[in-house]
Enzyme design. Structure first.
Site, PDB file in Angstrom:
ATOM      1  CE  LYS A  18     -18.108   1.554  -7.004  1.00 51.37           C
ATOM      2  NZ  LYS A  18     -17.309   0.937  -8.064  1.00 51.37           N
ATOM      3  NE  ARG A  35     -14.838   6.450  -9.867  1.00 56.81           N
ATOM      4  CZ  ARG A  35     -16.058   6.036 -10.183  1.00 56.81           C
ATOM      5  NH1 ARG A  35     -17.099   6.498  -9.540  1.00 56.81           N
ATOM      6  NH2 ARG A  35     -16.229   5.141 -11.116  1.00 56.81           N
ATOM      7  NE  ARG A  62     -21.038  -2.270 -16.095  1.00 56.68           N
ATOM      8  CZ  ARG A  62     -20.428  -1.575 -15.134  1.00 56.68           C
ATOM      9  NH1 ARG A  62     -20.680  -1.834 -13.873  1.00 56.68           N
ATOM     10  NH2 ARG A  62     -19.540  -0.656 -15.444  1.00 56.68           N
ATOM     11  NE  ARG A 103     -21.425   2.524 -17.389  1.00 55.09           N
ATOM     12  CZ  ARG A 103     -20.968   2.641 -16.140  1.00 55.09           C
ATOM     13  NH1 ARG A 103     -21.714   2.224 -15.140  1.00 55.09           N
ATOM     14  NH2 ARG A 103     -19.794   3.163 -15.893  1.00 55.09           N
ATOM     15  NE  ARG A 156     -15.176   2.954 -15.935  1.00 54.35           N
ATOM     16  CZ  ARG A 156     -16.072   2.177 -16.517  1.00 54.35           C
ATOM     17  NH1 ARG A 156     -16.038   2.004 -17.817  1.00 54.35           N
ATOM     18  NH2 ARG A 156     -16.979   1.577 -15.814  1.00 54.35           N
TER      19      ARG A 156
HETATM   20  P1  AMP Z   1     -19.540   4.719 -12.388  1.00 56.14           P
HETATM   21  O1  AMP Z   1     -20.947   4.557 -12.822  1.00 56.14           O
HETATM   22  O2  AMP Z   1     -19.404   4.858 -10.890  1.00 56.14           O
HETATM   23  O3  AMP Z   1     -18.618   3.666 -12.965  1.00 56.14           O
HETATM   24  O4  AMP Z   1     -19.026   6.134 -12.976  1.00 56.14           O
HETATM   25  C1  AMP Z   1     -18.984   6.359 -14.370  1.00 56.14           C
HETATM   26  C2  AMP Z   1     -18.028   7.496 -14.683  1.00 56.14           C
HETATM   27  O5  AMP Z   1     -18.504   8.711 -14.050  1.00 56.14           O
HETATM   28  C3  AMP Z   1     -16.614   7.328 -14.170  1.00 56.14           C
HETATM   29  O6  AMP Z   1     -15.800   6.545 -15.038  1.00 56.14           O
HETATM   30  C4  AMP Z   1     -16.160   8.781 -14.109  1.00 56.14           C
HETATM   31  O7  AMP Z   1     -15.875   9.290 -15.403  1.00 56.14           O
HETATM   32  C5  AMP Z   1     -17.407   9.493 -13.614  1.00 56.14           C
HETATM   33  N1  AMP Z   1     -17.445   9.545 -12.140  1.00 56.14           N
HETATM   34  C6  AMP Z   1     -18.332   8.928 -11.319  1.00 56.14           C
HETATM   35  N2  AMP Z   1     -18.083   9.209 -10.029  1.00 56.14           N
HETATM   36  C7  AMP Z   1     -16.995  10.029 -10.035  1.00 56.14           C
HETATM   37  C8  AMP Z   1     -16.216  10.636  -9.014  1.00 56.14           C
HETATM   38  N3  AMP Z   1     -16.514  10.473  -7.703  1.00 56.14           N
HETATM   39  N4  AMP Z   1     -15.159  11.397  -9.385  1.00 56.14           N
HETATM   40  C9  AMP Z   1     -14.841  11.586 -10.681  1.00 56.14           C
HETATM   41  N5  AMP Z   1     -15.510  11.004 -11.694  1.00 56.14           N
HETATM   42  C10 AMP Z   1     -16.585  10.238 -11.387  1.00 56.14           C
END
Ligand code: AMP
Length: 223
Positions: free
Chosen positions: A17, A93, A130, A162, A173
């Site tokens: 994404k 989400r 990654r 990360r 996740r």
């Molecule tokens: P990502 O970079 O999109 O994988 O997001 C990293 C982390 O940020 C996720 O595992 C969540 O802990 C938090 N996060 C990101 N977007 C959201 C969202 N829309 N709702 C809740 N937690 C989020």
């Protein structure tokens, strides 16, 4: 129609994404809004919201809706974002987030919601390898590293794993994705906004598959 498209990109972690949203933003001249990036920036700046979010992120848990909505509403309050167009990456989400997004958009509807579909075995392999630039967020893979010694090709920042890309956090996740995010797919299907795009294979091919339904949608809005 002079405005850019208003898009949401759904998909499991590791579906690509972030990379594809950045390319879409460039192609259509729209803003790339990643809640993960907003949280990581807030955490790096040690703001109260960032420190709170970090505790959930490091475990692979979702940040609670109220905190997430606050950070999204702040970003959407910035001048012209909705009119210019955007691609949302990592938001919504949960179902309450999807419902709240409709309020924030206030009658300026999403044009398309794309589910970037990649099987779990493939995302597990991608996430394990990654690596990310801690300064600008450019993503690499252990099989496709930066040119010199884990230094970012784009900005010279340090390229690292990360904190939440550990196996336990990744499994958590993916579980949460099934529980929380799959209902959103039905929500947008019922609004007739959803398209599913195959996210496997070469990145350029995936990009072409994404652009096709967006261009089609923009064309239908113009006529
Ligand atoms: P990502 O970079 O999109 O994988 O997001 C990293 C982390 O940020 C996720 O595992 C969540 O802990 C938090 N996060 C990101 N977007 C959201 C969202 N829309 N709702 C809740 N937690 C989020």
């Amino acid at each position: 129609m002079s405005r850019g498209p208003r898009l949401v990109l759904l998909g499991k972690q590791g579906a690509g994404k972030g990379t594809q949203a950045a390319r879409l933003a460039e192609r259509y001249g729209i803003e790339h809004v990643s809640t993960g990036d907003l949280f990581r920036a807030a955490a790096a700046a040690r703001t109260p919201a960032g420190r709170e979010a970090e505790q959930y992120m490091n475990k692979g848990d979702l940040v609670p809706d109220d905190l997430t909505l606050r950070i999204v509403e702040e970003r959407f309050a910035e001048n012209g974002l909705v009119d210019q167009g955007f691609v949302l990456d990592g938001f919504p989400r949960t179902l309450p987030q999807a419902e709240k997004l409709e309020d924030v958009l206030d009658g300026r509807p999403l044009d398309l919601v794309i589910n970037l579909d990649v099987p779990t075995e493939i995302v597990l392999d991608r996430i394990a390898g990654r690596r990310v630039c801690e300064k600008c967020g450019t993503t690499y893979h252990v099989n496709a590293p930066p040119k010199s010694d884990w230094t970012c090709d784009v900005c010279g920042g340090r390229v690292v794993q990360r904190d939440d890309d550990t196996e336990d956090a990744v499994m958590r996740r993916l579980e949460l994705y099934e529980e929380e995010t799959v209902p959103i797919i039905d929500f947008y299907r019922n609004l007739a906004k959803l398209v599913v795009v195959d996210g496997t294979g070469d990145g350029d091919d995936v990009f072409a598959r994404l652009v096709a339904p967006i261009d089609q949608r923009l064309k239908s809005l113009r006529t």
